[in-house]
Design a protein around this motif. Structure first.
Motif, PDB file in Angstrom:
ATOM      1  N   GLY A 126      -5.369   0.391  -0.571  1.00  0.00           N
ATOM      2  CA  GLY A 126      -5.682  -0.188   0.967  1.00  0.00           C
ATOM      3  C   GLY A 126      -4.280  -0.825  -0.095  1.00  0.00           C
ATOM      4  O   GLY A 126      -4.163  -1.026  -1.265  1.00  0.00           O
ATOM      5  N   SER A 127      -3.370  -1.344   1.151  1.00  0.00           N
ATOM      6  CA  SER A 127      -2.276  -1.588   0.771  1.00  0.00           C
ATOM      7  C   SER A 127      -1.901  -2.697   1.885  1.00  0.00           C
ATOM      8  O   SER A 127      -1.883  -2.303   2.878  1.00  0.00           O
ATOM      9  CB  SER A 127      -0.928  -1.307   0.175  1.00  0.00           C
ATOM     10  OG  SER A 127       0.390  -2.053   0.099  1.00  0.00           O
ATOM     11  N   PRO A 128      -1.125  -3.590   1.675  1.00  0.00           N
ATOM     12  CA  PRO A 128      -0.764  -4.691   0.522  1.00  0.00           C
ATOM     13  C   PRO A 128      -2.126  -5.053   0.153  1.00  0.00           C
ATOM     14  O   PRO A 128      -3.164  -5.485   0.094  1.00  0.00           O
ATOM     15  CB  PRO A 128      -0.168  -6.239   1.221  1.00  0.00           C
ATOM     16  CG  PRO A 128      -0.452  -5.810   2.340  1.00  0.00           C
ATOM     17  CD  PRO A 128      -0.377  -4.641   3.412  1.00  0.00           C
ATOM     18  N   LEU A 129      -1.907  -5.249  -0.974  1.00  0.00           N
ATOM     19  CA  LEU A 129      -3.254  -5.853  -2.019  1.00  0.00           C
ATOM     20  C   LEU A 129      -3.693  -6.938  -1.984  1.00  0.00           C
ATOM     21  O   LEU A 129      -4.507  -6.866  -1.903  1.00  0.00           O
ATOM     22  CB  LEU A 129      -2.655  -5.747  -3.370  1.00  0.00           C
ATOM     23  CG  LEU A 129      -3.620  -5.733  -5.051  1.00  0.00           C
ATOM     24  CD1 LEU A 129      -4.046  -4.708  -4.734  1.00  0.00           C
ATOM     25  CD2 LEU A 129      -2.843  -5.818  -5.776  1.00  0.00           C
ATOM     26  N   LYS A 130      -2.904  -8.199  -1.159  1.00  0.00           N
ATOM     27  CA  LYS A 130      -3.194  -9.163  -0.918  1.00  0.00           C
ATOM     28  C   LYS A 130      -3.943  -9.471  -0.191  1.00  0.00           C
ATOM     29  O   LYS A 130      -5.426  -9.760   0.118  1.00  0.00           O
ATOM     30  CB  LYS A 130      -2.645 -10.394  -1.085  1.00  0.00           C
ATOM     31  CG  LYS A 130      -1.664 -10.573   0.089  1.00  0.00           C
ATOM     32  CD  LYS A 130      -0.225 -11.126  -0.009  1.00  0.00           C
ATOM     33  CE  LYS A 130       0.877 -10.877   0.880  1.00  0.00           C
ATOM     34  NZ  LYS A 130       2.288 -11.414   1.072  1.00  0.00           N
TER      35      LYS A 130
END
Length: 153
Positions: A126-130
């Motif tokens: 997945g993205s974004p990582l945060k």
């Protein structure tokens, strides 16, 4: 007074190499007790997308073409270009294989087992990582969240 088991979640960027130093730090710095759980969350947010290219156009000699792979990194949920799901699945399988065959990680798992502390490894994409990291930490009901220092969240 009854104590509840701690759930330590270690979030690492699976698009980069595996950082094992954090596991030694957890054993030394956190006072983990039997029944506590350490979960490694490896998030694959970038994959290497190969493109085929032949070297023949750069050669002046009539040799057979020399194919080599050139590519680029792309986020797994890039809406503009799109990423082939087969490439993501292959990268995830390679990362899983890398973690399973890592001898130092196997030694760490034995050390945790001798202390009766659980160790799990979970892979996510997945993205974004945060955003993925936050969602996973909430789902796992983390007592402690440890971010890998190379993971720019």
């Amino acid at each position: 007074m009854a104590t509840t088991a701690k759930n330590v979640v270690v979030i690492q960027d699976a698009s980069k190499g595996l950082n094992l130093r954090v596991f030694y730090w957890i054993i030394k710095a956190l006072s983990l007790e039997p029944e506590d759980m350490v979960t490694v969350v490896a998030i694959l947010h970038e994959v290497y997308t190969p493109t085929n290219f032949t070297y023949q156009s750069l050669l002046l000699f009539p040799f057979p073409p020399i194919p080599f792979v050139v590519g680029y990194r792309i986020t797994v949920d890039n809406r503009l270009v799109g990423v082939n799901q087969r490439i993501i699945d292959k990268a995830l399988a390679n990362k899983k294989e890398e973690y399973l065959n890592n001898e130092e990680l196997a030694q760490i798992a034995k050390q945790y087992e001798s202390n009766k502390v659980g160790l799990k490894i979970k892979l996510f994409t997945g993205s974004p990582l945060k955003d993925v990291a936050l969602e996973v930490a909430i789902d796992l009901q983390a007592t402690w969240v440890i971010l890998d220092r190379s993971g720019k969240l």
